[in-house]
Design a protein around this motif. Sequence first.
Motif, mmCIF file in Angstrom:
data_model
loop_
_atom_site.group_PDB
_atom_site.id
_atom_site.type_symbol
_atom_site.label_atom_id
_atom_site.label_comp_id
_atom_site.label_asym_id
_atom_site.label_seq_id
_atom_site.Cartn_x
_atom_site.Cartn_y
_atom_site.Cartn_z
ATOM 1 N N ALA A 68 22.313 -26.384 -33.830
ATOM 2 C CA ALA A 68 22.131 -25.555 -32.644
ATOM 3 C C ALA A 68 20.722 -24.981 -32.579
ATOM 4 C CB ALA A 68 23.156 -24.419 -32.638
ATOM 5 N N THR A 69 20.169 -24.646 -33.729
ATOM 6 C CA THR A 69 18.807 -24.105 -33.768
ATOM 7 C C THR A 69 17.807 -25.136 -33.250
ATOM 8 O OG1 THR A 69 19.432 -22.756 -35.681
ATOM 9 C CG2 THR A 69 17.075 -23.047 -35.262
ATOM 10 N N CYS A 78 17.829 -29.149 -23.631
ATOM 11 C CA CYS A 78 18.031 -28.163 -24.695
ATOM 12 C C CYS A 78 19.380 -27.471 -24.481
ATOM 13 C CB CYS A 78 16.929 -27.112 -24.674
ATOM 14 S SG CYS A 78 15.460 -27.533 -25.634
ATOM 15 N N ALA A 79 20.096 -27.207 -25.569
ATOM 16 C CA ALA A 79 21.315 -26.404 -25.457
ATOM 17 C C ALA A 79 20.928 -25.010 -24.989
ATOM 18 C CB ALA A 79 22.022 -26.347 -26.797
ATOM 19 N N LYS A 80 21.655 -24.486 -24.026
ATOM 20 C CA LYS A 80 21.288 -23.180 -23.470
ATOM 21 C C LYS A 80 22.423 -22.171 -23.537
ATOM 22 C CE LYS A 80 17.799 -25.281 -20.503
ATOM 23 N NZ LYS A 80 18.021 -26.714 -20.744
ATOM 24 N N ARG A 81 23.653 -22.657 -23.369
ATOM 25 C CA ARG A 81 24.822 -21.766 -23.436
ATOM 26 C C ARG A 81 25.679 -22.187 -24.627
ATOM 27 N NH1 ARG A 81 28.123 -22.768 -18.746
ATOM 28 N NH2 ARG A 81 27.237 -24.854 -18.789
ATOM 29 N N ALA A 128 17.280 -19.405 -36.976
ATOM 30 C CA ALA A 128 16.231 -19.125 -35.990
ATOM 31 C C ALA A 128 15.157 -18.217 -36.567
ATOM 32 C CB ALA A 128 16.855 -18.492 -34.745
ATOM 33 N N SER A 129 15.542 -17.323 -37.470
ATOM 34 C CA SER A 129 14.570 -16.417 -38.093
ATOM 35 C C SER A 129 13.584 -17.153 -38.983
ATOM 36 C CB SER A 129 15.300 -15.345 -38.911
ATOM 37 O OG SER A 129 16.101 -14.541 -38.087
ATOM 38 N N ASN A 138 29.537 -33.483 -32.163
ATOM 39 C CA ASN A 138 28.975 -33.139 -33.480
ATOM 40 C C ASN A 138 27.516 -33.585 -33.603
ATOM 41 O OD1 ASN A 138 31.426 -32.007 -34.250
ATOM 42 N ND2 ASN A 138 32.183 -33.929 -35.097
ATOM 43 N N GLY A 139 26.741 -33.321 -32.573
ATOM 44 C CA GLY A 139 25.318 -33.637 -32.576
ATOM 45 C C GLY A 139 24.628 -32.906 -31.445
#
Length: 456
Positions: free
Chosen positions: A249-250, A263-266, A285-286, A413-414
């Motif tokens: 997801a990152t 890009c994944a947004k929600r 993400a950090s 799953n991707g």
Amino acid sequence: MINTTNPVTEVIEARFDAHTAEQVEQLLEGAANAQRQWAQTPLSARLPLLHRVAGVLRENKAAYARLITMEMGKPIVEAEGEIEKCAVTCEFYAENAPRFLSDMTVESNATESSVVFDPLGIVLAVMPWNYPFWQFVRFAAPALAAGNGALLKHANNVPQCALALQDAFVKAGAPEGLVTTLLVEASEVAGLIADRRVAAVTLTGSTAVGKIVAAQAGAVMKKQVLELGGSDPFIVLADADIEEAAKVATKARFTNTGQSCICAKRFLVEESVADRFVEALCAHASELKIGDPMQRDTSVGPMARGNLRDELHSQVQRTIAAGAKLLLGGAPVEGPGYFYPPTVMDHVTPDMAAAKEETFGPAAAVIRVKDADEAVRLANATEFGLGAALWTRDLERAKSLARRIEAGAVFINGLVASDARLPFGGIKQSGYGRELGEFGIREFTNIKTVWIGPTR
């Protein structure tokens, strides 16, 4: 005047005079002549060009990648990957076009019938800045293989990439004019579409611009392929591998600094695992490094333009004001450059800005759902329909759910990605038509029936 503004320094690096009306006329006539000759060239003689283009791209990968990074801020490692993907796609069509374009025989009594694929002519490509090489090559490789010519009107913040693309095809031995870059303002696109020498148009861009181009092309009855905006859902069900889902997801959210239609947004996450997913997403993400995109360890570069950053920040602020919880980021980075940090918002609801609107930058919105049915319902509760990701260990259930998701592609799953082997495109306000794969190469062909009756 068309300028290159470095998004790291905010300094204008290069200036170009727009083509005059006389220059445009000359370039259009040259393109028409080149395409007519190209269409008469046997397929077997056209395809070596694509192999040579792949070679030119690889030989100049470092220079082309630096150009991408300087003009729109993509991290250099990702820019190099973009060039390699272009080369692979050229090779794919060089090797597979004979199969995709071969005549199809149709069984019939006492007749000989077939379907053939003829080129349409010159295709105008109105292209965006976010993948300045890839967006054009993914159209141009199949279009040229099919016998068409390519006329490129690129986003005006990447003029050097536009000129470099034309130069790459010339270096590979393309006939003069077959691939032509026009440095013109957006206001001139309507005239180009209406020009008698332009047969069709392809656009990658926003839904608003897509509607304008569709109307302009429709008024003169010309074929269009439109790849428009997206608000891709990333569904995480309770039985998913949560750590792996958060890791992917990152990348799915923050690659290209979040500036991608796919890009994944929600992030629609089942409530029972939402805390674990959010914690892992924030942890990953950090770890992303924001900074100079020319440095090889940079994960997140600047956004391409200041107005894009301002719009993203407005969406984040409105979402937080509406009650979402800010967990990471959330404010522009001080100093020069259009930098915005990786941002994560939790407890977002479907009526908030980050859920309703397309967020084109590094901001993730987590929406908690009670079950898979609610996840699918909310995934579909958008005007967009480009891509979607679905995470679960139950693959049979996943296949069933995928059929219910309204999108041009569902990745189980991707993360959603374009692939030369697979058709790419959307539904609803994300556009129509397909690029890539066997379907993509036929979009800009005349699918012609040839019927031969019995002789006497």
